[in-house]
Write an enzyme that holds these catalytic residues in place. Structure first.
Site, PDB file in Angstrom:
ATOM      1  N   GLU A  85      68.874 -37.352  14.820  1.00 26.64           N
ATOM      2  CA  GLU A  85      70.213 -36.815  15.041  1.00 26.64           C
ATOM      3  C   GLU A  85      71.008 -37.586  16.092  1.00 26.64           C
ATOM      4  O   GLU A  85      72.197 -37.824  15.915  1.00 26.64           O
ATOM      5  CB  GLU A  85      69.996 -35.381  15.549  1.00 26.64           C
ATOM      6  CG  GLU A  85      71.039 -34.417  15.185  1.00 26.64           C
ATOM      7  CD  GLU A  85      70.720 -33.023  15.733  1.00 26.64           C
ATOM      8  OE1 GLU A  85      69.562 -32.736  16.123  1.00 26.64           O
ATOM      9  OE2 GLU A  85      71.642 -32.226  15.751  1.00 26.64           O
ATOM     10  N   LYS A 109      78.897 -28.869  16.082  1.00 24.90           N
ATOM     11  CA  LYS A 109      78.021 -27.893  16.744  1.00 24.90           C
ATOM     12  C   LYS A 109      77.792 -26.668  15.861  1.00 24.90           C
ATOM     13  O   LYS A 109      76.680 -26.176  15.770  1.00 24.90           O
ATOM     14  CB  LYS A 109      78.649 -27.473  18.083  1.00 24.90           C
ATOM     15  CG  LYS A 109      77.810 -26.488  18.886  1.00 24.90           C
ATOM     16  CD  LYS A 109      76.550 -27.136  19.408  1.00 24.90           C
ATOM     17  CE  LYS A 109      75.582 -26.165  20.055  1.00 24.90           C
ATOM     18  NZ  LYS A 109      74.205 -26.687  20.048  1.00 24.90           N
ATOM     19  N   ASN A 165      77.316 -12.891  38.393  1.00 21.18           N
ATOM     20  CA  ASN A 165      76.515 -13.663  37.433  1.00 21.18           C
ATOM     21  C   ASN A 165      75.094 -13.143  37.526  1.00 21.18           C
ATOM     22  O   ASN A 165      74.617 -12.872  38.630  1.00 21.18           O
ATOM     23  CB  ASN A 165      76.477 -15.144  37.812  1.00 21.18           C
ATOM     24  CG  ASN A 165      77.748 -15.859  37.436  1.00 21.18           C
ATOM     25  OD1 ASN A 165      78.692 -15.246  36.958  1.00 21.18           O
ATOM     26  ND2 ASN A 165      77.774 -17.152  37.690  1.00 21.18           N
ATOM     27  N   GLY A 166      74.405 -13.062  36.397  1.00 22.85           N
ATOM     28  CA  GLY A 166      73.013 -12.614  36.423  1.00 22.85           C
ATOM     29  C   GLY A 166      72.830 -11.372  35.568  1.00 22.85           C
ATOM     30  O   GLY A 166      73.714 -10.998  34.796  1.00 22.85           O
ATOM     31  N   CYS A 190      77.849 -17.571  33.111  1.00 26.78           N
ATOM     32  CA  CYS A 190      79.150 -17.108  33.607  1.00 26.78           C
ATOM     33  C   CYS A 190      79.539 -17.955  34.814  1.00 26.78           C
ATOM     34  O   CYS A 190      78.703 -18.623  35.407  1.00 26.78           O
ATOM     35  CB  CYS A 190      79.069 -15.655  34.025  1.00 26.78           C
ATOM     36  SG  CYS A 190      78.488 -14.570  32.732  1.00 26.78           S
ATOM     37  N   GLU A 192      60.876 -30.665  14.406  1.00 26.44           N
ATOM     38  CA  GLU A 192      61.976 -30.581  15.378  1.00 26.44           C
ATOM     39  C   GLU A 192      62.079 -31.884  16.200  1.00 26.44           C
ATOM     40  O   GLU A 192      63.176 -32.371  16.460  1.00 26.44           O
ATOM     41  CB  GLU A 192      61.757 -29.352  16.274  1.00 26.44           C
ATOM     42  CG  GLU A 192      62.575 -29.294  17.568  1.00 26.44           C
ATOM     43  CD  GLU A 192      64.081 -29.194  17.397  1.00 26.44           C
ATOM     44  OE1 GLU A 192      64.568 -29.110  16.248  1.00 26.44           O
ATOM     45  OE2 GLU A 192      64.793 -29.234  18.420  1.00 26.44           O
ATOM     46  N   TRP A 213      80.320 -14.915  29.890  1.00 24.47           N
ATOM     47  CA  TRP A 213      79.616 -15.203  28.633  1.00 24.47           C
ATOM     48  C   TRP A 213      78.761 -13.962  28.422  1.00 24.47           C
ATOM     49  O   TRP A 213      77.778 -13.744  29.133  1.00 24.47           O
ATOM     50  CB  TRP A 213      78.784 -16.473  28.803  1.00 24.47           C
ATOM     51  CG  TRP A 213      77.728 -16.684  27.772  1.00 24.47           C
ATOM     52  CD1 TRP A 213      76.425 -16.264  27.816  1.00 24.47           C
ATOM     53  CD2 TRP A 213      77.856 -17.387  26.530  1.00 24.47           C
ATOM     54  NE1 TRP A 213      75.763 -16.655  26.698  1.00 24.47           N
ATOM     55  CE2 TRP A 213      76.599 -17.344  25.888  1.00 24.47           C
ATOM     56  CE3 TRP A 213      78.920 -18.039  25.901  1.00 24.47           C
ATOM     57  CZ2 TRP A 213      76.378 -17.932  24.652  1.00 24.47           C
ATOM     58  CZ3 TRP A 213      78.688 -18.625  24.669  1.00 24.47           C
ATOM     59  CH2 TRP A 213      77.435 -18.574  24.062  1.00 24.47           C
ATOM     60  N   HIS A 238      48.202 -37.993   1.952  1.00 27.06           N
ATOM     61  CA  HIS A 238      48.751 -37.716   0.618  1.00 27.06           C
ATOM     62  C   HIS A 238      49.993 -38.564   0.338  1.00 27.06           C
ATOM     63  O   HIS A 238      50.799 -38.211  -0.526  1.00 27.06           O
ATOM     64  CB  HIS A 238      49.059 -36.223   0.480  1.00 27.06           C
ATOM     65  CG  HIS A 238      47.835 -35.367   0.593  1.00 27.06           C
ATOM     66  ND1 HIS A 238      46.894 -35.290  -0.409  1.00 27.06           N
ATOM     67  CD2 HIS A 238      47.358 -34.615   1.614  1.00 27.06           C
ATOM     68  CE1 HIS A 238      45.904 -34.491  -0.019  1.00 27.06           C
ATOM     69  NE2 HIS A 238      46.155 -34.085   1.207  1.00 27.06           N
ATOM     70  N   ARG A 252      81.253 -24.631  30.752  1.00 30.46           N
ATOM     71  CA  ARG A 252      80.045 -23.821  30.598  1.00 30.46           C
ATOM     72  C   ARG A 252      80.138 -22.890  29.398  1.00 30.46           C
ATOM     73  O   ARG A 252      79.146 -22.299  28.999  1.00 30.46           O
ATOM     74  CB  ARG A 252      79.824 -22.971  31.855  1.00 30.46           C
ATOM     75  CG  ARG A 252      79.690 -23.790  33.118  1.00 30.46           C
ATOM     76  CD  ARG A 252      79.772 -22.908  34.331  1.00 30.46           C
ATOM     77  NE  ARG A 252      78.585 -22.083  34.464  1.00 30.46           N
ATOM     78  CZ  ARG A 252      77.569 -22.379  35.247  1.00 30.46           C
ATOM     79  NH1 ARG A 252      77.587 -23.483  35.943  1.00 30.46           N
ATOM     80  NH2 ARG A 252      76.537 -21.584  35.325  1.00 30.46           N
ATOM     81  N   LYS A 275      65.466 -34.179  16.142  1.00 27.04           N
ATOM     82  CA  LYS A 275      66.224 -34.507  17.346  1.00 27.04           C
ATOM     83  C   LYS A 275      66.398 -36.005  17.462  1.00 27.04           C
ATOM     84  O   LYS A 275      67.467 -36.498  17.780  1.00 27.04           O
ATOM     85  CB  LYS A 275      65.489 -33.931  18.554  1.00 27.04           C
ATOM     86  CG  LYS A 275      66.297 -33.353  19.612  1.00 27.04           C
ATOM     87  CD  LYS A 275      66.972 -32.024  19.417  1.00 27.04           C
ATOM     88  CE  LYS A 275      67.280 -31.547  18.045  1.00 27.04           C
ATOM     89  NZ  LYS A 275      67.520 -30.118  17.940  1.00 27.04           N
TER      90      LYS A 275
HETATM   91  C1  F6R Z   1      69.998 -29.526  15.445  1.00 27.18           C
HETATM   92  C2  F6R Z   1      71.034 -28.506  15.334  1.00 27.18           C
HETATM   93  C3  F6R Z   1      71.232 -27.837  14.031  1.00 27.18           C
HETATM   94  C4  F6R Z   1      71.334 -26.315  14.207  1.00 27.18           C
HETATM   95  C5  F6R Z   1      71.697 -25.661  12.866  1.00 27.18           C
HETATM   96  C6  F6R Z   1      71.705 -24.144  12.963  1.00 27.18           C
HETATM   97  O1  F6R Z   1      69.936 -30.068  16.718  1.00 27.18           O
HETATM   98  O2  F6R Z   1      71.713 -28.215  16.283  1.00 27.18           O
HETATM   99  O3  F6R Z   1      70.217 -28.162  13.140  1.00 27.18           O
HETATM  100  O4  F6R Z   1      70.112 -25.856  14.686  1.00 27.18           O
HETATM  101  O5  F6R Z   1      72.967 -26.100  12.471  1.00 27.18           O
HETATM  102  O6  F6R Z   1      72.644 -23.688  13.878  1.00 27.18           O
HETATM  103  P1  F6R Z   1      72.616 -22.210  14.413  1.00 27.18           P
HETATM  104  O7  F6R Z   1      71.366 -22.020  15.194  1.00 27.18           O
HETATM  105  O8  F6R Z   1      73.846 -22.072  15.262  1.00 27.18           O
HETATM  106  O9  F6R Z   1      72.644 -21.307  13.215  1.00 27.18           O
END
Ligand code: F6R
Length: 600
Positions: free
Chosen positions: A480, A595, A98-99, A2, A473, A72, A496, A27, A477
């Site tokens: 990506e 996103k 906030n908090g 927030c 993961e 938020w 394998h 934010r 990353k």
């Molecule tokens: C990777 C990434 C995506 C999300 C995926 C699921 O860095 O951001 O793989 O993890 O699209 O998204 P959510 O968690 O919002 O369902």
């Protein structure tokens, strides 16, 4: 999370508050509000949505004192009533916060018995009523007494109509800065909100209370003036060049927020209020399915190891886009757990709806309060990671892992987990934020590594057991945001097939903390070294031996095996970040990606 802005001086407060709030928009927020004190007509304005949706029709109230907030949501749904500023029964005290106030339920019940009327579902509102209770004539005195009763974290700014020429500000573990100008003073949760007005600031410390008046200010203790050097663009990212780095740096705080107020150490148990309504039903379950996409899916995989080992529950983990088209065998003793940062991922929601059609109990592990997933699941736990702006998910993953660890304790303690084991995990969980901070100190070392490996085009990430999903993961990353080829595999799978690719141009990042599969990981590393593949190891602090076989080592502190993923992932997030920066990529907005994936 927030955002707070406040102004007291000789100029109209509203435009200054508005521009401050807009600078905090980065934010993320779901609602906002203003309070401006004007002798004739105090002005309160709260809305759900974005400031830009209302800006055309904003009133322009008079008044040289005001506070404003972007919310938020964490406690209570997204609504006008839950937006800040909040106020007391007499509409004398107006406050932004906030908090999280951990003991708000008990305070609220007590205040209701004393006759206070609450208008929101928030934890914040209890502070207004506590200040009201103690208010005689002097606002700071009432704030001081009220804050003695609350537990948790806060950054607050308060105005009283009956003690009007001041803003009282206080903090505990939630940032608050005071902006100092000639004849005017500002307060903010973040420098971005005030940097265009002044660069002379005072950082308030925990447990301090400041009083800002039109002709001066005082704090209980003498504090030096500091100068902010950040550029505006930097300030909007909390001083970091990219949101992704800011969000990685927030990872310890995310762990802290996820567990705050939820661990019951003496009972070796956890309190997950969002599951109360289904706790009896959960006790009857004999199988769990965990469903998610991308990074959230890897968190679910770590969850599978945790839940099977410590809660003794058979688990099945699936990618949402596969699960929804399978014919999964589930019955009334199966609970389906959906993991999602956004709570809006189309495939995860579709899988959730499939399960609902079958009458299966659905649980959400979600970051965004009020998201579709959080509304449509039968019950759930919020991860409280705060807004994640960078497309590549980092800190949300830590929130998901911490929440899955708590879910493991919750379900385990309902069945076979002993008090001793429960306590042991909780004690380690409580230490984890500090250990995560230790890992972040390795950032310069990891940046150097990225420089060393920047010209390689392919990477393996290997791990076993709890760290197999971390290999996945880490590789996701890297690919990506750096656009390099990276694959995560289980260490045992190397021979394998994948081993065929190893040569001096194909480095491997091996996640090999000193745990139950360490020896097996060493065998894998030796297989790679025998074929001249460069190896970077993520190993446990104190393991000097490993230096003899690998090319580079990043150390992480020791913790329980089931919690190592919360530490081992941090260097991998940093490595991906530095590689992408070195390669000149748009780190926060990688090509071809969005996103939130709201399409199939
Ligand atoms: C990777 C990434 C995506 C999300 C995926 C699921 O860095 O951001 O793989 O993890 O699209 O998204 P959510 O968690 O919002 O369902």
């Amino acid at each position: 999370m927030c955002g707070i802005v406040g102004y007291i001086g000789k100029k109209p407060a509203f435009p200054i508050l508005l521009s401050g709030l807009k600078r905090l928009e980065y934010r993320g927020y779901d609602s906002f509000g203003f309070f401006v004190l004007n002798k004739n007509k105090p002005f309160l304005f709260k809305k759900v949505g974005k400031i830009s949706e209302f800006e055309q029709n904003f009133p322009n109230p008079d008044g040289e004192i005001g506070i404003a907030h972007t919310r938020w949501g964490t406690t209570g749904k997204i609504s006008e009533a839950n937006a800040h500023p909040h106020y007391d029964c007499q509409q004398n005290i107006f406050l932004v916060h906030n908090g999280i106030i951990e003991n708000y339920q008990e305070i609220k019940e007590r205040l209701i018995k004393e006759g206070h009327k609450f208008l929101s579902e928030t934890d914040t509102e209890v502070i207004c009523h506590l200040i009201e209770k103690y208010f005689e004539r002097n606002l700071e005195e009432a704030v001081r007494k009220a804050l003695r009763e609350v537990r948790g974290t806060y950054g607050i700014a308060v105005i009283s109509k009956k003690d009007p020429q001041k803003i009282v500000v206080a903090r505990l573990s939630s940032p608050i800065i005071l902006g100092i100008n000639k004849d005017e003073f500002l307060v903010a949760s973040d420098p971005a909100a005030i940097i265009t007005h002044t660069r002379q600031v005072i950082n308030l410390d925990d447990n301090e209370i400041a009083v800002l008046k039109p002709d001066g200010f005082f704090i209980l203790k003498e504090k030096p003036l500091e100068t902010i050097e950040w550029k505006i663009e930097e300030a909007e990212k909390g001083g970091y060049p990219h949101f992704m780095l800011k969000e990685i740096i927030e990872e310890p705080e995310v762990i802290e927020n996820a567990i705050r107020g939820r661990l019951i150490i003496e009972e070796g148990s956890v309190k997950l209020g969002g599951l109360d309504s289904v706790s009896a039903q959960l006790r009857e379950m004999d199988k769990l399915v965990l469903v998610a996409c991308g990074t959230a899916h890897y968190a679910a995989m770590v969850g599978e190891y945790m839940l099977e080992e410590y809660a003794g529950l058979p688990c099945e983990v699936d990618i949402a886009s596969e699960f929804r088209y399978r014919k999964p065998v589930v019955d009334e003793k199966t609970a389906a757990i959906f993991v999602s940062q956004s709570g809006e991922t189309a495939d995860t929601l579709a899988a959730l709806r499939e399960m609902k059609k079958k009458g299966i109990l659905t649980i959400g592990i979600t970051n965004v309060v009020g998201s579709t997933q959080s509304r449509e699941t039968d019950a759930g736990v919020y991860t409280r990671s705060g807004p994640e702006i960078a497309v590549a998910s980092t800190k949300a993953f830590l929130g998901q892992l911490a929440t899955l660890a708590m879910l493991t304790i919750y379900l385990g303690r309902q069945s076979e987990m002993s008090l001793v084991t429960g306590k042991r995990i909780i004690e380690e969980l409580a230490k984890l934020q500090e250990l995560a901070r230790e890992v972040l100190k390795k950032a310069p070392e990891i940046e150097k590594l990225a420089k060393k490996y920047r010209n390689f085009k392919n990477f393996w990430f290997i791990g076993r057991k709890y760290n197999f999903p971390i290999a996945l993961e880490g590789a996701l990353k890297l690919k990506e945001i750096s656009y390099l080829h990276a694959e995560g595999i289980a260490g045992g799978e190397l021979k394998h097939g994948p081993l065929a690719l190893i040569d001096e141009n194909f480095p491997t990042i091996a996640i090999c903390p000193s745990d139950s599969v360490y020896e097996k990981m060493i065998s894998n590393i030796q297989e790679i070294k025998a074929r001249e593949g460069p190896v970077i190891a993520i190993a446990t602090q104190g393991n000097e031996e490993i230096k003899k076989i690998v090319d580079d080592v990043i150390y992480i502190p020791k913790t329980l095996e089931m919690l190592t993923p919360l530490l081992s992932i941090i260097p991998l997030h940093l490595f991906a970040y530095y590689m992408a920066v070195l390669l000149g990529n748009d780190v926060d907005k990688p090509r071809n990606l969005a996103k939130v994936i709201t399409v199939e």
